[in-house]
Design a protein around this motif. Structure first.
Motif, mmCIF file in Angstrom:
data_model
loop_
_atom_site.group_PDB
_atom_site.id
_atom_site.type_symbol
_atom_site.label_atom_id
_atom_site.label_comp_id
_atom_site.label_asym_id
_atom_site.label_seq_id
_atom_site.Cartn_x
_atom_site.Cartn_y
_atom_site.Cartn_z
ATOM 1 N N GLU B 2 -59.007 -53.559 -8.893
ATOM 2 C CA GLU B 2 -59.788 -52.512 -9.545
ATOM 3 C C GLU B 2 -61.276 -52.784 -9.375
ATOM 4 O OE1 GLU B 2 -58.926 -52.511 -13.744
ATOM 5 O OE2 GLU B 2 -60.677 -51.275 -14.165
ATOM 6 N N LYS B 3 -62.032 -51.725 -9.075
ATOM 7 C CA LYS B 3 -63.473 -51.907 -8.872
ATOM 8 C C LYS B 3 -64.135 -52.216 -10.209
ATOM 9 C CE LYS B 3 -66.503 -49.443 -6.118
ATOM 10 N NZ LYS B 3 -67.461 -48.427 -5.675
ATOM 11 N N LYS B 4 -64.960 -53.248 -10.202
ATOM 12 C CA LYS B 4 -65.689 -53.630 -11.411
ATOM 13 C C LYS B 4 -67.186 -53.532 -11.141
ATOM 14 C CE LYS B 4 -62.057 -55.317 -13.730
ATOM 15 N NZ LYS B 4 -61.621 -54.906 -15.062
ATOM 16 N N LYS B 5 -67.929 -53.596 -12.251
ATOM 17 C CA LYS B 5 -69.408 -53.612 -12.128
ATOM 18 C C LYS B 5 -69.901 -54.915 -12.726
ATOM 19 C CE LYS B 5 -70.726 -48.820 -12.802
ATOM 20 N NZ LYS B 5 -71.444 -47.885 -13.639
ATOM 21 N N PHE B 6 -70.748 -55.594 -11.983
ATOM 22 C CA PHE B 6 -71.310 -56.846 -12.484
ATOM 23 C C PHE B 6 -72.820 -56.772 -12.493
ATOM 24 C CE2 PHE B 6 -67.260 -58.526 -12.524
ATOM 25 C CZ PHE B 6 -66.657 -58.552 -11.276
ATOM 26 N N GLY B 34 -65.228 -55.358 -3.144
ATOM 27 C CA GLY B 34 -65.202 -53.951 -3.517
ATOM 28 C C GLY B 34 -65.860 -53.612 -4.834
ATOM 29 N N HIS B 35 -66.598 -54.557 -5.390
ATOM 30 C CA HIS B 35 -67.234 -54.300 -6.694
ATOM 31 C C HIS B 35 -68.666 -53.804 -6.521
ATOM 32 C CE1 HIS B 35 -63.780 -56.301 -8.335
ATOM 33 N NE2 HIS B 35 -64.094 -57.458 -7.800
ATOM 34 N N ASP B 36 -69.211 -53.217 -7.580
ATOM 35 C CA ASP B 36 -70.608 -52.807 -7.615
ATOM 36 C C ASP B 36 -71.418 -53.904 -8.310
ATOM 37 O OD1 ASP B 36 -69.785 -49.337 -8.400
ATOM 38 O OD2 ASP B 36 -69.974 -50.366 -6.459
ATOM 39 N N ALA B 123 -78.135 -52.274 -17.837
ATOM 40 C CA ALA B 123 -77.183 -52.628 -16.771
ATOM 41 C C ALA B 123 -76.066 -53.495 -17.335
ATOM 42 C CB ALA B 123 -77.905 -53.372 -15.638
ATOM 43 N N ALA B 124 -76.423 -54.431 -18.181
ATOM 44 C CA ALA B 124 -75.417 -55.331 -18.754
ATOM 45 C C ALA B 124 -74.430 -54.552 -19.610
ATOM 46 C CB ALA B 124 -76.092 -56.426 -19.574
ATOM 47 N N GLU B 125 -74.948 -53.603 -20.359
ATOM 48 C CA GLU B 125 -74.050 -52.792 -21.212
ATOM 49 C C GLU B 125 -73.089 -51.964 -20.368
ATOM 50 O OE1 GLU B 125 -74.917 -52.113 -25.505
ATOM 51 O OE2 GLU B 125 -76.294 -50.724 -24.498
ATOM 52 N N ALA B 126 -73.568 -51.543 -19.198
ATOM 53 C CA ALA B 126 -72.726 -50.709 -18.334
ATOM 54 C C ALA B 126 -71.811 -51.526 -17.431
ATOM 55 C CB ALA B 126 -73.610 -49.805 -17.476
ATOM 56 N N SER B 127 -71.974 -52.841 -17.471
ATOM 57 C CA SER B 127 -71.203 -53.713 -16.569
ATOM 58 C C SER B 127 -69.976 -54.286 -17.263
ATOM 59 C CB SER B 127 -72.062 -54.889 -16.090
ATOM 60 O OG SER B 127 -73.053 -54.441 -15.205
ATOM 61 N N ASP B 128 -69.016 -54.684 -16.434
ATOM 62 C CA ASP B 128 -67.842 -55.359 -16.975
ATOM 63 C C ASP B 128 -68.149 -56.813 -17.317
ATOM 64 O OD1 ASP B 128 -66.551 -53.289 -14.663
ATOM 65 O OD2 ASP B 128 -65.585 -53.331 -16.629
ATOM 66 N N ASN B 129 -69.097 -57.383 -16.596
ATOM 67 C CA ASN B 129 -69.463 -58.761 -16.877
ATOM 68 C C ASN B 129 -70.855 -59.039 -16.343
ATOM 69 O OD1 ASN B 129 -69.038 -61.350 -17.918
ATOM 70 N ND2 ASN B 129 -67.004 -61.550 -16.993
ATOM 71 N N THR B 130 -71.503 -60.053 -16.909
ATOM 72 C CA THR B 130 -72.875 -60.413 -16.548
ATOM 73 C C THR B 130 -72.964 -61.917 -16.390
ATOM 74 O OG1 THR B 130 -73.851 -58.523 -17.712
ATOM 75 C CG2 THR B 130 -75.275 -60.435 -17.392
ATOM 76 N N LEU B 131 -73.703 -62.357 -15.385
ATOM 77 C CA LEU B 131 -73.901 -63.793 -15.162
ATOM 78 C C LEU B 131 -75.381 -64.038 -14.928
ATOM 79 C CD1 LEU B 131 -72.630 -66.627 -14.726
ATOM 80 C CD2 LEU B 131 -72.456 -66.059 -12.295
ATOM 81 N N VAL B 132 -75.933 -64.981 -15.682
ATOM 82 C CA VAL B 132 -77.350 -65.334 -15.559
ATOM 83 C C VAL B 132 -77.458 -66.666 -14.830
ATOM 84 C CG1 VAL B 132 -79.417 -65.990 -16.864
ATOM 85 C CG2 VAL B 132 -77.981 -64.109 -17.682
ATOM 86 N N ILE C 96 -66.087 -64.607 -8.698
ATOM 87 C CA ILE C 96 -66.034 -63.147 -8.810
ATOM 88 C C ILE C 96 -64.698 -62.710 -9.424
ATOM 89 C CG2 ILE C 96 -66.057 -61.001 -7.485
ATOM 90 C CD1 ILE C 96 -68.811 -62.445 -7.828
ATOM 91 N N ASP C 97 -63.625 -63.336 -8.958
ATOM 92 C CA ASP C 97 -62.308 -62.963 -9.493
ATOM 93 C C ASP C 97 -62.252 -63.205 -10.999
ATOM 94 O OD1 ASP C 97 -60.477 -64.158 -6.551
ATOM 95 O OD2 ASP C 97 -61.458 -62.243 -6.968
ATOM 96 N N GLN C 98 -62.839 -64.311 -11.433
ATOM 97 C CA GLN C 98 -62.770 -64.621 -12.856
ATOM 98 C C GLN C 98 -63.755 -63.777 -13.671
ATOM 99 O OE1 GLN C 98 -62.466 -68.791 -13.812
ATOM 100 N NE2 GLN C 98 -60.736 -69.088 -12.416
ATOM 101 N N LEU C 99 -64.858 -63.384 -13.055
ATOM 102 C CA LEU C 99 -65.739 -62.405 -13.729
ATOM 103 C C LEU C 99 -64.978 -61.093 -13.898
ATOM 104 C CD1 LEU C 99 -69.192 -62.892 -11.914
ATOM 105 C CD2 LEU C 99 -68.739 -63.260 -14.329
ATOM 106 N N ALA C 100 -64.247 -60.719 -12.847
ATOM 107 C CA ALA C 100 -63.476 -59.469 -12.895
ATOM 108 C C ALA C 100 -62.377 -59.541 -13.949
ATOM 109 C CB ALA C 100 -62.864 -59.169 -11.511
#
Lengths: 128, 136, 108
Positions: B2-6, B34-36, B123-132, C96-100
């Motif tokens: 599934e396409k996710k947003k990060f 395949g993610h955004d 962007a973080a609110e619209a994303s499935d996950n965020t990494l700093v 990435i997989d684990q973020l997903a």
């Protein structure tokens, strides 16, 4: 999707004189202003940001002086005043020869062993 | 998958820390899968897309600029934009505006844009996950 | 319980904070969370068997999945035959997989 984010800061004084701010604390202020639900955890050397009486005044090169030196203790205090919970790892405080009375008001101590539980209480952890 | 947003936050200036390449590797991996991705380039990272980065020769290794063939950060990012377009993903690259100003790096490659901390939060609110990837 | 990926880019030879991150991974696992420790950049240094590798082996025995980035290992000449037991080689795609997968992701 509203989330509660814990901003972890451990590196300290990397560029604070040059920036006149701690970038991680600055951006936390800015995002809070935009409605973000944030908390802050100071650990490692960054516990020093909660120390009262930091004084960075006097930087000058030739005739160019810095008139707005960073005031990191005040910046942390203001965050707490904006409703941002600010935590500090008490083990890191003690290891650096600091007492609770050295720190500004409004800071919540957490043990190093308790950091995991704090992480569990937040949706995301942004480690700056 | 599934396409996710990060959302990824980068902070390091070009050529100063291994985190820059690691950050670009993460963007690349996310796009390949395949993610955004939204990148918020904070502090020194605001210079990664500076259009005036220029290649140079390497006299120590006896290579002229062409032989050195040194990919500059702006080229890496341009290639990631192209990869995103080719794959049908979105790569949104936001440079923190105040960071851009104080570093004088306001000429961006095509695709990068100026933004603010409010854009990071959005962007973080619209994303499935965020990494700093914080600077040290 | 939650799932975590702790990405460790620093090494215990350079930073006193790294052992604290290892202990954080261990305590999260002890509390029943699913935890991956992904070593990248100089974070892979202790993956080569040495005086500082025991901590990683203990993490793996304690239920933390310890992975080392293939490129970081190769870049530093750390061959698979020199890895401490319990550390597996992986690509950065795992992050990435684990973020997903929605893991709480922390880069140190």
């Amino acid at each position: 999707m509203t989330r509660k984010v814990l901003c972890v800061i451990d590196t300290a004084y990397r560029c604070t004189l040059e920036e006149q701010d701690e970038p991680a604390i600055w951006i936390t202020h800015a995002m809070r202003g935009a409605g973000a639900d944030l908390a802050v955890l100071l650990r490692g050397n960054a516990v020093s940001y909660a120390v009262k009486g930091q004084d960075a005044r006097g930087l000058a090169f030739g005739a160019r002086t810095q008139t707005q030196p960073p005031q990191l203790d005040a910046d942390v205090e203001k965050l707490a005043g904006k409703g941002v919970e600010v935590y500090v790892v008490e083990d890191d405080v003690a290891e650096r020869g600091l007492e609770r009375s050295d720190l500004i008001a409004g800071i919540k101590p957490v043990s190093r062993a308790g950091v995991g539980r704090l992480y569990g209480a937040h949706d995301q952890i942004w480690h700056w | 998958m599934e396409k996710k947003k990060f959302t990824l936050v980068l902070m390091d200036a070009p050529f100063e820390n291994a985190r820059t390449v690691s950050g670009l590797r993460l963007v690349d991996a996310a796009l390949r899968k395949g993610h955004d991705v939204t990148v918020f380039a904070y502090e020194g990272a605001a210079a990664l897309t500076f259009a005036r980065q220029t290649p140079h020769a390497n006299a120590v290794h006896g290579r002229d600029a062409a032989q050195e063939d040194h990919p500059l950060p702006r080229e890496w990012v341009a290639a990631l934009f192209a990869a995103a377009r080719a794959g049908g993903q979105t790569l949104d690259w936001i440079n923190c505006g105040l960071c851009v100003d104080e570093r004088g790096v306001g000429e961006f490659i095509e695709g990068a844009r100026r933004g603010s901390p409010a854009d990071l939060w959005k962007a973080a609110e619209a994303s499935d996950n965020t990494l700093v990837l914080g600077a040290k | 319980m939650a799932k975590y990926i702790l990405i460790e880019s620093r090494d215990p030879f350079e930073s006193n904070e790294v052992p604290h991150q290892y202990e954080l991974a261990a305590s999260l696992a002890r509390e029943g969370n699913t935890v991956t420790l992904f070593l990248v950049q100089n974070g892979v240094m202790p993956a080569r068997r040495s005086s500082r590798s025991d901590a990683l082996a203990r993490l793996a025995k304690g239920g933390v999945e310890v992975l080392a980035d293939e490129l970081s290992l190769r870049e530093r000449g750390i061959g698979g035959d020199r890895l401490v037991a319990g550390v597996a080689v992986a690509t950065i795609d795992v992050v990435i997989d684990q973020l997903a997968d929605g893991r709480k992701a922390i880069w140190h």
